[in-house]
Design a protein around this motif. Structure first.
Motif, PDB file in Angstrom:
ATOM      1  N   ILE A 191       0.874  -1.179   0.000  1.00  0.00           N
ATOM      2  CA  ILE A 191       0.000   0.000   0.000  1.00  0.00           C
ATOM      3  C   ILE A 191       0.908   1.224   0.000  1.00  0.00           C
ATOM      4  CG2 ILE A 191      -1.823   1.262   1.212  1.00  0.00           C
ATOM      5  CD1 ILE A 191      -2.542  -1.352   2.617  1.00  0.00           C
ATOM      6  N   GLY A 192       0.579   2.249  -0.844  1.00  0.00           N
ATOM      7  CA  GLY A 192       1.356   3.484  -0.858  1.00  0.00           C
ATOM      8  C   GLY A 192       2.116   3.619  -2.152  1.00  0.00           C
ATOM      9  N   GLY A 193       3.432   3.962  -2.081  1.00  0.00           N
ATOM     10  CA  GLY A 193       4.247   4.163  -3.271  1.00  0.00           C
ATOM     11  C   GLY A 193       4.455   2.889  -4.061  1.00  0.00           C
ATOM     12  N   CYS A 194       4.290   1.720  -3.439  1.00  0.00           N
ATOM     13  CA  CYS A 194       4.270   0.438  -4.140  1.00  0.00           C
ATOM     14  C   CYS A 194       2.837  -0.057  -4.166  1.00  0.00           C
ATOM     15  CB  CYS A 194       5.157  -0.594  -3.433  1.00  0.00           C
ATOM     16  SG  CYS A 194       6.926  -0.240  -3.538  1.00  0.00           S
ATOM     17  N   ASP A 195       2.487  -0.873  -5.191  1.00  0.00           N
ATOM     18  CA  ASP A 195       1.181  -1.506  -5.168  1.00  0.00           C
ATOM     19  C   ASP A 195       1.309  -2.910  -5.745  1.00  0.00           C
ATOM     20  OD1 ASP A 195       1.420  -1.075  -7.880  1.00  0.00           O
ATOM     21  OD2 ASP A 195      -0.066   0.533  -7.960  1.00  0.00           O
ATOM     22  N   GLY A 196       0.191  -3.652  -5.656  1.00  0.00           N
ATOM     23  CA  GLY A 196       0.190  -5.028  -6.140  1.00  0.00           C
ATOM     24  C   GLY A 196       0.620  -5.996  -5.056  1.00  0.00           C
ATOM     25  N   THR A 229       8.436  -7.983  -4.676  1.00  0.00           N
ATOM     26  CA  THR A 229       9.511  -7.044  -5.012  1.00  0.00           C
ATOM     27  C   THR A 229       8.909  -5.801  -5.657  1.00  0.00           C
ATOM     28  OG1 THR A 229      11.090  -8.813  -5.319  1.00  0.00           O
ATOM     29  CG2 THR A 229      11.638  -6.703  -6.314  1.00  0.00           C
ATOM     30  N   CYS A 230       9.372  -4.606  -5.222  1.00  0.00           N
ATOM     31  CA  CYS A 230       8.855  -3.334  -5.728  1.00  0.00           C
ATOM     32  C   CYS A 230      10.030  -2.382  -5.880  1.00  0.00           C
ATOM     33  CB  CYS A 230       7.809  -2.774  -4.774  1.00  0.00           C
ATOM     34  SG  CYS A 230       7.406  -1.049  -5.075  1.00  0.00           S
ATOM     35  N   THR A 231      10.125  -1.679  -7.044  1.00  0.00           N
ATOM     36  CA  THR A 231      11.199  -0.710  -7.278  1.00  0.00           C
ATOM     37  C   THR A 231      10.594   0.692  -7.329  1.00  0.00           C
ATOM     38  OG1 THR A 231      12.492  -2.326  -8.498  1.00  0.00           O
ATOM     39  CG2 THR A 231      13.054  -0.002  -8.816  1.00  0.00           C
ATOM     40  N   ILE A 232      11.187   1.617  -6.560  1.00  0.00           N
ATOM     41  CA  ILE A 232      10.666   2.988  -6.477  1.00  0.00           C
ATOM     42  C   ILE A 232      11.809   3.969  -6.650  1.00  0.00           C
ATOM     43  CG2 ILE A 232       8.724   2.415  -4.990  1.00  0.00           C
ATOM     44  CD1 ILE A 232      10.375   3.375  -2.629  1.00  0.00           C
TER      45      ILE A 232
END
Length: 550
Positions: free
Chosen positions: A90-95, A99-102
């Motif tokens: 939740i927030g700057g990452c979703d799904g 693994t999440c790249t921001i």
């Protein structure tokens, strides 16, 4: 994923964003803060590359913003503990990918949600001995009927025992002991609540007598004269009867009884004491005298007082005489004094001694008429003198002949269009109160000349897949449509539009358009720019942000 938790935290994130305001900063921050928060029923760890986050222990880090030379994308990886699963970001990452790249341009808070795998829980079983019930907080146990339930592993459960009539709670055995029971559900638990019959009780009732008389009881036990104390079972209703002797009369109770009725009932739920008083019998009658001011009369029931001319009378001792005050035309009754009090025209007087009452009358207040105000559009109407504040108070009564000024105050984004009804024009409304009045104030929406405000947010996508190009927008007119252009260097790769949609005045609305990234597009860093136009065709400046294509 726990939908209620996700929605609640998104509301917190939106509140935090609104608290920072929507006006674009004069220049980006050199370093920004990345905060990781873990939520859900399970547990896990979030780590980053480069290694600035290990949450676990390090859940907050200061990193270079995208405009700094040393800035680089940050990859977050969520790893659930044994017995838990990763439910999503939740927030700057979703799904729900772990693994999440921001790439950060401003400080961000990102939530990683871990839930228990397979809906794990721990069973709690409750048994009762004797008459009583057991309930739980959180709900689940109501024993009585539901004596077993399953709770989340790690949950804290508090059990409450309520004895039945004639029973007392003696304590817990099993997973609890003593008088209180709070359990941490780290595995199956069983508890027994024990209730026992309450022991019988009795209490002493003591009676004293002053004057010539005696007191007896039902059920028997008190005969005072001689036997002035007795024990009765707990909860027994004991009826006491006071009897005067000779020429005396019963004058009243004190202690656990009160009043002048010779019969009193005492519930013996504890030790009680009662005093009975006797005195000489009163004379056969007492006088009642009435005085009054000009402007009305006073009469009595039973008859005897008609004041006007007859303002005094003797009535039987103990008689209840009702006095009624009647105002003359042009006057009002203002209140009693003496043995009558208050503003009510009827007063009951008990003749247990000589009594006197005074009735006051005054000039009637001037006649009043109602004034009612209604509104269209957003605005307020206030009056001088005070009374109307519409808004909230849209009607009031004013004295006949008074002069009333009504002033219209338009709300934000509105102008005052004029009066209808008892007033006309656009200035203050002046009314002479010679009867009921009704006025309507019309407020019209002011022409929207303020452009929407839009801010593009860093976004990501994959070749051959959809890319959500994110931005925030607000508009004082309440509606906006956006155009989004994707660039590599200065070359436009795509142009996208969103339909006209609501845009809350003063609050940033998160929105996005979806671009299907061509499969043959070379990956890397692009940028996209957003402009917004409102229903009045006011157009914002363009806002641009980075778009990373993997």
């Amino acid at each position: 994923m726990n939908r209620a938790l996700a929605v609640a935290f998104l509301v917190l994130l939106l509140g935090a964003a609104l608290g920072r305001g929507d006006a674009p900063a004069a220049s980006p921050e050199a370093h920004v803060t990345l905060t990781i928060v873990k939520r859900g029923t399970g547990t896990g760890r979030v780590a980053s590359q480069p290694p600035v986050i290990d949450c676990g222990q390090t859940c907050v880090a200061s990193v270079p913003s995208i405009d700094e030379p040393e800035a680089e994308p940050i990859t977050l990886t969520a790893t659930p503990d044994a017995g838990s699963v990763f439910a999503g970001w939740i927030g700057g990452c979703d799904g729900s990918e772990p693994t999440c790249t921001i790439t950060l341009t401003t400080s961000e808070t990102i939530v990683a949600v871990f839930d228990l795998a397979g809906g794990q829980g721990a069973a709690l079983a409750v048994a009762t001995l004797g008459a009583g019930t057991v309930t739980s907080a959180p709900p689940g146990i109501d024993c009585g009927t539901a004596c077993s339930a399953t709770f989340s592993v790690g949950a804290t459960v508090t059990l409450s025992a309520v004895p039945g009539p004639g029973y007392v709670f003696r304590g817990w055995t099993g997973a609890c002991s003593g008088a209180a029971c709070t359990l941490v559900m780290n595995g199956p638990k069983s508890v027994t609540a024990t209730f026992e019959p309450a022991p019988p009780q009795s209490f002493v009732l003591a009676v004293s007598v002053s004057g010539a008389g005696k007191v007896a009881s039902a059920p028997p036990g008190i005969d005072c004269g001689t036997a002035c104390t007795a024990s009765f079972g707990a909860g027994t209703a004991v009826r006491l009867i006071a009897t005067a002797t000779g020429s005396s009369t019963f004058t009243g109770w004190s202690g656990a009884c009160s009043g002048a009725d010779p019969t009193c009932t005492v519930t013996v739920s504890a030790a009680r004491s009662v005093a009975a008083s006797f005195g000489e019998a009163p004379p056969a009658g007492f006088s009642l005298s009435v005085s009054r001011t000009a402007g009305g009369t006073v009469s009595s029931s039973p008859s005897g007082i008609e004041c006007g001319p007859d303002c005094a009378q003797v009535f039987s001792a103990g008689a209840v005489v009702t006095l009624t005050a009647s105002a003359a035309p042009g006057f009002v009754f203002t209140g009693w004094a003496g043995d009558c009090t208050g503003p009510v025209v009827i007063c009951a007087v008990t003749l247990d001694r000589p009594r006197a009452a005074d009735a006051s009358f005054g000039q009637a207040p001037p006649e009043t008429y109602p004034v009612a105000v209604s509104r269209t559009g957003l605005g307020e109407v206030v009056s001088t003198p005070l009374g109307i504040a519409c808004g909230s108070a849209c009607s009031a009564a004013f004295p006949r002949g008074a002069t009333l000024r009504l002033t219209a105050r338009p709300g934000p984004g509105f102008t005052f269009a004029g009066w209808t009804g008892a007033c006309a024009g656009r200035g203050d409304c002046m009314l002479t109160i010679d009867g009921p009045k009704s006025v309507t104030a019309a407020f019209a929406r002011a022409r929207d000349t303020t452009a929407p405000r839009v801010r593009a947010l860093p976004s990501t996508g994959r070749r051959g897949g959809p890319a959500r190009l994110r931005y925030r927008v607000t508009d004082d007119g309440g509606r906006s449509a956006e155009q989004v252009t994707v660039f590599r260097a200065r070359k436009a790769l795509a142009r996208l539009r969103s339909p006209m949609h609501p845009a809350v005045p003063g609050r940033a609305l998160y929105n996005f358009v979806t671009w299907r990234v061509p499969g043959g597009l070379r990956g890397g860093r692009l940028r996209f720019c957003v402009t917004a136009a409102d229903a009045a065709e006011n157009r914002s400046r363009a806002s641009c942000a980075a778009l990373r294509i993997d």
